[in-house]
Write a protein that holds these residues in place. Structure first.
Motif, PDB file in Angstrom:
ATOM      1  N   MET A   1       0.855  -1.201   0.000  1.00 61.25           N
ATOM      2  CA  MET A   1       0.000   0.000   0.000  1.00 61.25           C
ATOM      3  C   MET A   1       0.888   1.247   0.000  1.00 61.25           C
ATOM      4  SD  MET A   1      -2.967   1.076   2.724  1.00 61.25           S
ATOM      5  CE  MET A   1      -3.962  -0.375   2.451  1.00 61.25           C
ATOM      6  N   PRO A   2       0.598   2.203  -0.870  1.00 58.29           N
ATOM      7  CA  PRO A   2       1.408   3.425  -0.839  1.00 58.29           C
ATOM      8  C   PRO A   2       1.173   4.218   0.443  1.00 58.29           C
ATOM      9  CG  PRO A   2      -0.386   3.639  -2.426  1.00 58.29           C
ATOM     10  CD  PRO A   2      -0.447   2.235  -1.891  1.00 58.29           C
ATOM     11  N   VAL A   3       2.185   4.960   0.836  1.00 59.54           N
ATOM     12  CA  VAL A   3       2.049   5.810   2.019  1.00 59.54           C
ATOM     13  C   VAL A   3       2.503   7.213   1.663  1.00 59.54           C
ATOM     14  CG1 VAL A   3       2.347   3.982   3.750  1.00 59.54           C
ATOM     15  CG2 VAL A   3       4.347   5.179   2.847  1.00 59.54           C
ATOM     16  N   VAL A   4       1.999   8.183   2.411  1.00 58.75           N
ATOM     17  CA  VAL A   4       2.495   9.555   2.311  1.00 58.75           C
ATOM     18  C   VAL A   4       2.931   9.991   3.696  1.00 58.75           C
ATOM     19  CG1 VAL A   4       1.123  10.262   0.318  1.00 58.75           C
ATOM     20  CG2 VAL A   4       0.167  10.495   2.621  1.00 58.75           C
ATOM     21  N   ARG A   5       3.838  10.948   3.742  1.00 57.55           N
ATOM     22  CA  ARG A   5       4.303  11.461   5.019  1.00 57.55           C
ATOM     23  C   ARG A   5       3.583  12.768   5.306  1.00 57.55           C
ATOM     24  NH1 ARG A   5       8.566  10.067   8.118  1.00 57.55           N
ATOM     25  NH2 ARG A   5       9.449   8.742   6.505  1.00 57.55           N
ATOM     26  N   CYS A   6       2.998  12.866   6.489  1.00 59.87           N
ATOM     27  CA  CYS A   6       2.338  14.115   6.889  1.00 59.87           C
ATOM     28  C   CYS A   6       3.382  15.222   6.967  1.00 59.87           C
ATOM     29  CB  CYS A   6       1.647  13.939   8.238  1.00 59.87           C
ATOM     30  SG  CYS A   6       0.953  15.482   8.875  1.00 59.87           S
ATOM     31  N   PRO A   7       3.179  16.341   6.260  1.00 61.28           N
ATOM     32  CA  PRO A   7       4.176  17.419   6.291  1.00 61.28           C
ATOM     33  C   PRO A   7       4.262  18.089   7.653  1.00 61.28           C
ATOM     34  CG  PRO A   7       2.444  17.868   4.659  1.00 61.28           C
ATOM     35  CD  PRO A   7       2.043  16.627   5.394  1.00 61.28           C
ATOM     36  N   ASP A   8       3.294  17.874   8.501  1.00 64.84           N
ATOM     37  CA  ASP A   8       3.269  18.541   9.798  1.00 64.84           C
ATOM     38  C   ASP A   8       3.924  17.688  10.873  1.00 64.84           C
ATOM     39  OD1 ASP A   8       2.744  20.689  11.372  1.00 64.84           O
ATOM     40  OD2 ASP A   8       0.727  20.028  11.902  1.00 64.84           O
ATOM     41  N   CYS A   9       3.479  16.457  11.045  1.00 62.89           N
ATOM     42  CA  CYS A   9       3.969  15.636  12.145  1.00 62.89           C
ATOM     43  C   CYS A   9       4.843  14.482  11.688  1.00 62.89           C
ATOM     44  CB  CYS A   9       2.789  15.095  12.961  1.00 62.89           C
ATOM     45  SG  CYS A   9       1.854  13.831  12.080  1.00 62.89           S
ATOM     46  N   SER A  10       5.017  14.347  10.367  1.00 60.37           N
ATOM     47  CA  SER A  10       5.894  13.327   9.789  1.00 60.37           C
ATOM     48  C   SER A  10       5.385  11.898   9.936  1.00 60.37           C
ATOM     49  CB  SER A  10       7.315  13.411  10.358  1.00 60.37           C
ATOM     50  OG  SER A  10       7.868  14.650  10.045  1.00 60.37           O
ATOM     51  N   ALA A  11       4.166  11.719  10.364  1.00 61.04           N
ATOM     52  CA  ALA A  11       3.606  10.371  10.418  1.00 61.04           C
ATOM     53  C   ALA A  11       3.435   9.830   9.003  1.00 61.04           C
ATOM     54  CB  ALA A  11       2.256  10.389  11.129  1.00 61.04           C
ATOM     55  N   LEU A  12       3.592   8.526   8.880  1.00 61.06           N
ATOM     56  CA  LEU A  12       3.308   7.879   7.599  1.00 61.06           C
ATOM     57  C   LEU A  12       1.848   7.452   7.594  1.00 61.06           C
ATOM     58  CD1 LEU A  12       6.524   5.753   7.087  1.00 61.06           C
ATOM     59  CD2 LEU A  12       5.806   7.754   5.789  1.00 61.06           C
ATOM     60  N   ILE A  13       1.164   7.787   6.524  1.00 62.89           N
ATOM     61  CA  ILE A  13      -0.268   7.530   6.434  1.00 62.89           C
ATOM     62  C   ILE A  13      -0.527   6.685   5.195  1.00 62.89           C
ATOM     63  CG2 ILE A  13      -2.519   8.639   6.147  1.00 62.89           C
ATOM     64  CD1 ILE A  13      -0.878  11.134   7.409  1.00 62.89           C
ATOM     65  N   ASP A  14      -1.275   5.630   5.374  1.00 63.61           N
ATOM     66  CA  ASP A  14      -1.633   4.775   4.244  1.00 63.61           C
ATOM     67  C   ASP A  14      -2.518   5.535   3.269  1.00 63.61           C
ATOM     68  OD1 ASP A  14      -0.321   2.669   5.397  1.00 63.61           O
ATOM     69  OD2 ASP A  14      -2.108   1.886   6.385  1.00 63.61           O
ATOM     70  N   VAL A  15      -2.260   5.356   2.007  1.00 64.38           N
ATOM     71  CA  VAL A  15      -3.128   5.917   0.972  1.00 64.38           C
ATOM     72  C   VAL A  15      -4.131   4.835   0.596  1.00 64.38           C
ATOM     73  CG1 VAL A  15      -3.226   6.853  -1.364  1.00 64.38           C
ATOM     74  CG2 VAL A  15      -1.281   7.398   0.117  1.00 64.38           C
ATOM     75  N   PRO A  16      -5.405   5.036   0.902  1.00 63.34           N
ATOM     76  CA  PRO A  16      -6.395   3.998   0.593  1.00 63.34           C
ATOM     77  C   PRO A  16      -6.434   3.697  -0.902  1.00 63.34           C
ATOM     78  CG  PRO A  16      -7.332   5.684   2.031  1.00 63.34           C
ATOM     79  CD  PRO A  16      -5.996   6.196   1.566  1.00 63.34           C
ATOM     80  N   LYS A  17      -6.780   2.470  -1.214  1.00 63.00           N
ATOM     81  CA  LYS A  17      -6.680   2.001  -2.592  1.00 63.00           C
ATOM     82  C   LYS A  17      -7.507   2.841  -3.567  1.00 63.00           C
ATOM     83  CE  LYS A  17      -8.039  -2.115  -3.299  1.00 63.00           C
ATOM     84  NZ  LYS A  17      -8.247  -3.430  -2.811  1.00 63.00           N
ATOM     85  N   GLU A  18      -8.670   3.297  -3.098  1.00 69.28           N
ATOM     86  CA  GLU A  18      -9.560   4.007  -4.015  1.00 69.28           C
ATOM     87  C   GLU A  18      -9.235   5.496  -4.104  1.00 69.28           C
ATOM     88  OE1 GLU A  18     -11.499   3.669   0.032  1.00 69.28           O
ATOM     89  OE2 GLU A  18     -10.243   2.468  -1.282  1.00 69.28           O
ATOM     90  N   THR A  19      -8.145   5.916  -3.456  1.00 65.45           N
ATOM     91  CA  THR A  19      -7.808   7.334  -3.451  1.00 65.45           C
ATOM     92  C   THR A  19      -7.438   7.827  -4.842  1.00 65.45           C
ATOM     93  OG1 THR A  19      -6.987   7.134  -1.207  1.00 65.45           O
ATOM     94  CG2 THR A  19      -6.249   9.053  -2.456  1.00 65.45           C
ATOM     95  N   MET A  20      -7.954   9.011  -5.176  1.00 71.92           N
ATOM     96  CA  MET A  20      -7.598   9.663  -6.426  1.00 71.92           C
ATOM     97  C   MET A  20      -6.712  10.850  -6.099  1.00 71.92           C
ATOM     98  SD  MET A  20     -10.178   8.502  -8.762  1.00 71.92           S
ATOM     99  CE  MET A  20     -10.806   9.911  -9.643  1.00 71.92           C
ATOM    100  N   SER A  21      -5.863  11.188  -7.043  1.00 75.27           N
ATOM    101  CA  SER A  21      -5.020  12.358  -6.884  1.00 75.27           C
ATOM    102  C   SER A  21      -5.898  13.581  -6.608  1.00 75.27           C
ATOM    103  CB  SER A  21      -4.203  12.562  -8.162  1.00 75.27           C
ATOM    104  OG  SER A  21      -3.194  13.502  -7.949  1.00 75.27           O
ATOM    105  N   GLY A  22      -5.554  14.338  -5.569  1.00 75.25           N
ATOM    106  CA  GLY A  22      -6.352  15.500  -5.200  1.00 75.25           C
ATOM    107  C   GLY A  22      -7.305  15.236  -4.054  1.00 75.25           C
ATOM    108  N   ASP A  23      -7.451  13.974  -3.663  1.00 81.62           N
ATOM    109  CA  ASP A  23      -8.327  13.661  -2.533  1.00 81.62           C
ATOM    110  C   ASP A  23      -7.732  14.181  -1.227  1.00 81.62           C
ATOM    111  OD1 ASP A  23     -10.149  12.422  -4.112  1.00 81.62           O
ATOM    112  OD2 ASP A  23      -9.858  10.411  -3.312  1.00 81.62           O
TER     113      ASP A  23
END
Ligand SMILES: [Zn+2]
Ligand SMILES: [Zn+2]
Length: 94
Positions: A1-23
């Motif tokens: 599963m792709p993850v993104v890093r929160c720019p504020d607290c640096s937590a790694l957050i899972d990108v849900p499968k159905e996520t579209m760019s811009g969500d």
């Protein structure tokens, strides 16, 4: 599963499968903003998506990417000015 890093607290957050760019997704650690995520050539990235609540009805609005203090939002048939203090936006009566 792709993850993104929160720019504020640096937590790694899972990108849900159905996520579209811009969500917008929630950071579990951060109140007062969410994350707008994008997919580009390098994968997923996240930027802060600020939120304000309406002073009248407490409806939470997600602000656009290019928001700046002094911009206006509309809710409850009224226009509110945005102010930026302590790292968060607030909506105030015009
Ligand atoms: Zn966070
Ligand atoms: Zn409202």
């Amino acid at each position: 599963m792709p993850v993104v890093r929160c720019p504020d607290c640096s937590a790694l957050i899972d990108v849900p499968k159905e996520t579209m760019s811009g969500d917008v997704v929630e950071c579990p650690n951060c109140a007062g903003h969410a994350l707008r995520i994008r997919e580009d050539a390098d994968g997923w990235s996240a930027t802060l998506a600020y939120r304000v609540s309406c002073p009248e009805c407490d409806e939470v609005m997600t602000l656009p990417d290019d928001v700046k203090p002094g911009d206006t939002v509309r809710c409850c048939g009224r226009t509110y000015h945005l102010t930026f203090d302590y790292g968060a936006y607030a909506a105030e009566d015009a």
